[in-house]
Design an enzyme around this catalytic site. Sequence first.
Site, PDB file in Angstrom:
ATOM      1  CB  CYS A  88      -0.861  -0.001   1.255  1.00 20.15           C
ATOM      2  SG  CYS A  88      -1.738  -1.541   1.517  1.00 20.15           S
ATOM      3  NE  ARG A  93       3.967   2.365  -1.655  1.00 26.19           N
ATOM      4  CZ  ARG A  93       5.228   1.912  -1.497  1.00 26.19           C
ATOM      5  NH1 ARG A  93       6.154   2.352  -2.304  1.00 26.19           N
ATOM      6  NH2 ARG A  93       5.517   1.034  -0.583  1.00 26.19           N
ATOM      7  CD1 TRP A 110      -2.100  -4.252  -5.098  1.00 29.56           C
ATOM      8  CD2 TRP A 110      -0.945  -5.578  -3.702  1.00 29.56           C
ATOM      9  NE1 TRP A 110      -1.701  -5.368  -5.792  1.00 29.56           N
ATOM     10  CE2 TRP A 110      -1.011  -6.210  -4.973  1.00 29.56           C
ATOM     11  CE3 TRP A 110      -0.278  -6.242  -2.682  1.00 29.56           C
ATOM     12  CZ2 TRP A 110      -0.429  -7.463  -5.231  1.00 29.56           C
ATOM     13  CZ3 TRP A 110       0.313  -7.480  -2.939  1.00 29.56           C
ATOM     14  CH2 TRP A 110       0.232  -8.072  -4.196  1.00 29.56           C
ATOM     15  CG  ASN A 156       3.116  -0.489   2.872  1.00 31.90           C
ATOM     16  OD1 ASN A 156       2.627  -1.514   2.427  1.00 31.90           O
ATOM     17  ND2 ASN A 156       4.319  -0.046   2.522  1.00 31.90           N
ATOM     18  N   GLY A 157       1.910  -2.952   4.968  1.00 34.38           N
ATOM     19  CA  GLY A 157       2.637  -4.145   5.417  1.00 34.38           C
ATOM     20  C   GLY A 157       1.661  -5.229   5.828  1.00 34.38           C
ATOM     21  CD  GLU A 179      11.063  -7.106 -18.620  1.00 33.14           C
ATOM     22  OE1 GLU A 179      10.486  -6.036 -18.353  1.00 33.14           O
ATOM     23  OE2 GLU A 179      11.036  -8.092 -17.850  1.00 33.14           O
ATOM     24  CE  LYS A 195       7.869  -3.969 -18.590  1.00 37.25           C
ATOM     25  NZ  LYS A 195       8.140  -5.010 -17.707  1.00 37.25           N
ATOM     26  CD  GLU A 249       5.003  -6.338 -15.869  1.00 34.58           C
ATOM     27  OE1 GLU A 249       5.340  -6.048 -14.712  1.00 34.58           O
ATOM     28  OE2 GLU A 249       5.596  -5.904 -16.875  1.00 34.58           O
ATOM     29  CG  HIS A 289      12.403 -30.560 -27.255  1.00 36.65           C
ATOM     30  ND1 HIS A 289      12.777 -31.696 -27.935  1.00 36.65           N
ATOM     31  CD2 HIS A 289      13.375 -29.643 -27.458  1.00 36.65           C
ATOM     32  CE1 HIS A 289      13.955 -31.479 -28.511  1.00 36.65           C
ATOM     33  NE2 HIS A 289      14.340 -30.256 -28.251  1.00 36.65           N
ATOM     34  CE  LYS A 335       8.009   0.832 -10.588  1.00 37.15           C
ATOM     35  NZ  LYS A 335       8.132   0.381 -11.951  1.00 37.15           N
TER      36      LYS A 335
HETATM   37  C1  BG6 Z   1       6.671  -6.091  -9.325  1.00 40.36           C
HETATM   38  C2  BG6 Z   1       6.695  -4.970 -10.351  1.00 40.36           C
HETATM   39  O1  BG6 Z   1       5.737  -5.826  -8.321  1.00 40.36           O
HETATM   40  O2  BG6 Z   1       7.942  -6.215  -8.714  1.00 40.36           O
HETATM   41  C3  BG6 Z   1       7.721  -5.350 -11.410  1.00 40.36           C
HETATM   42  O3  BG6 Z   1       5.395  -4.859 -10.935  1.00 40.36           O
HETATM   43  C4  BG6 Z   1       9.087  -5.528 -10.754  1.00 40.36           C
HETATM   44  O4  BG6 Z   1       7.794  -4.347 -12.392  1.00 40.36           O
HETATM   45  C5  BG6 Z   1       9.032  -6.501  -9.586  1.00 40.36           C
HETATM   46  O5  BG6 Z   1       9.990  -5.998 -11.703  1.00 40.36           O
HETATM   47  C6  BG6 Z   1      10.294  -6.389  -8.745  1.00 40.36           C
HETATM   48  O6  BG6 Z   1      10.345  -5.110  -8.178  1.00 40.36           O
HETATM   49  P1  BG6 Z   1      11.721  -4.455  -7.758  1.00 40.36           P
HETATM   50  O7  BG6 Z   1      11.343  -3.107  -7.231  1.00 40.36           O
HETATM   51  O8  BG6 Z   1      12.327  -5.324  -6.704  1.00 40.36           O
HETATM   52  O9  BG6 Z   1      12.575  -4.366  -8.993  1.00 40.36           O
END
Ligand code: BG6
Length: 609
Positions: free
Chosen positions: A2, A27, A73, A99-100, A483, A487, A490, A506, A604
């Site tokens: 959060c 967040r 979150w 937050n936590g 990656e 992307k 996500e 395979h 994030k």
């Molecule tokens: C996810 C993010 O929560 O955490 C990703 O959406 C990120 O983009 C991953 O790669 C790891 O986060 P960080 O801050 O440790 O690089």
Amino acid sequence: MCGIVGYNGKNKAIDILLSGLSKLEYRGYDSAGVAVVDNEIDVIKSKGKIINLKEKIKDLDLFGTTGIGHTRWATHGEPSENNAHPHISNDGTVTLVHNGIIENYQELTEKLKKHGYTFYSQTDTEVLANIIDYYYKKYKMGPIDAINRTMVRVRGSYACAVIFKDYPDEIWVARKDSPLIIGTSKDGTYLASDVPAILEYTKNVYYIDNLEAACLKKDKVIFYDLNGDVIEKELKTIEWDISSSEKEGYEHFMIKEIHEQPDVIKKTINNYVSNNIIDFAKTNLTEDILKDIDQIYIVACGSAYHVGVCEQYIIEDLTRVPVRLDVASEFRYKHPILSKNELVIIVSQSGETADSLAALREAKELGAKTLAVVNVVGSSIAREADYVLYTLAGPEIAVATTKAFSTQLIVLYLFAIELAKTKGTIDDKKYKELITEMECIPDKVQSILDNEINNIQKISSEFASAKDAFYIGRGLDYAISLEGSLKLKEISYIHSEAYAAGELKHGTISLIEDNTLVVGVVTQEDIYEKTISNLVEVKSRGGYIITVSSDNIPIDKVSNYKITIPETNKYFYPSLTVIPLQLLGYYIAVSRGLDVDKPRNLAKSVTVE
Ligand code: BG6
């Protein structure tokens, strides 16, 4: 995870809380709420994004100059107004945002129920409010005593801001493992989970350590340790400026951050390279330390892990030092076997991801040296690692990382080249050659942005309704395909997988049928023919092929849609191929009308396990 924010000063708190929460929305955006102290403590909460909270508040007269706020979150209890923060103790003595995760909240709930407490939500945070209330009333020793007794009693992670009804002009904060910064200016004192929330008001901040608390008064902050003794903290100045947390005319933070890559890559290179020489002096990563390294372990989460996959190829090939890899959530519980001269590299944009932080502590516990590659100055991972190589991407707001990813690649290229020179696996000529070519990457990225965006936008519109996608490549092209695939997943919610091109036959090739989207990344001169044959196999089963390759690769016969990138050194292609892959994900998601910056169910950086 959060976002929390707070203000105590001369001005109306509500404006500062709402602007701070908007900057923290990446967040978590399941619900939001504020508590503002005027004659009494007004608590307003709403389900969903901040916009819903603003709607609820717009006609209210909230003149109070002390307040706290939260964007959620969801972890414990579904997204709802009832589970939204702030949470209040039974009789309103304590109001808090958190937050936590409180891991022993069920045990505490049973304890409190025996003392007559009742609960209106499913959250662990409401328990935190009541346990503080319990100690506050039991020992009558004031806020710091109640908070410290609570910190001793609860298990888990927290950054919380508390308003006691009896102390309406004060905000109390405490933290363990979750991020928290405290700001000061002539207009008051501030708290936030992350810098962008208060950058508009101050660049002067304090970082408090685990199991420390503070009292934010209107004109000063007092810090306490777990014994309740007053302690001193050093005031730091933030380098970032407010514009970096604004969209500046771009439709989304993600596309803005994609366009910032040439600049932040250049900044990151210049931070460590001058006159063609790499200088890690600022980080104490001396030649002696590098010389002794006999094994490397790269540990991270999400996209940061994919940086590790790319760098495993590069570091091993350049230095002949074996590199192991793991996602942090596996590393922290697998009792890894680490050698005495092992270097564990933790890669993290935020520097706060719980699994990566725990992996760092585990590696230290097991006696390894630890290097953090981190973007946020003063973050937990940066502060706890033995050595830190900062990336200079600036604040990254979009949940799906782009510019931080690119700067992490650069920092570990530099690390690999410096280690190779120290180990004597490359000579001075090769050393200088690699650095010279690396310094060309910013312009090459810019040329892709200048020359390929329209082409990629057109291609993306063709695949807005795709159901599945496969990304394939070999070697570094396979690594970056991971990656590219993430992307797309996500932000567009299209099912997507990345595969080592040679592995497809395979099993997974059975999923290829007419019009299945396949993205082929083909740059590695020594193996590209192999990848092209794999693409031919896919095409013959109806696959629709988008290729990302450099001009020197004869790709036309297999490609339905061609995206061309400039040539570079074989090690540096991930920095160029990732750009079209980011743009593909972005434009396909935009053409599906999705909220690209705040994809569903994501955050994030995840500061809870
Ligand atoms: C996810 C993010 O929560 O955490 C990703 O959406 C990120 O983009 C991953 O790669 C790891 O986060 P960080 O801050 O440790 O690089």
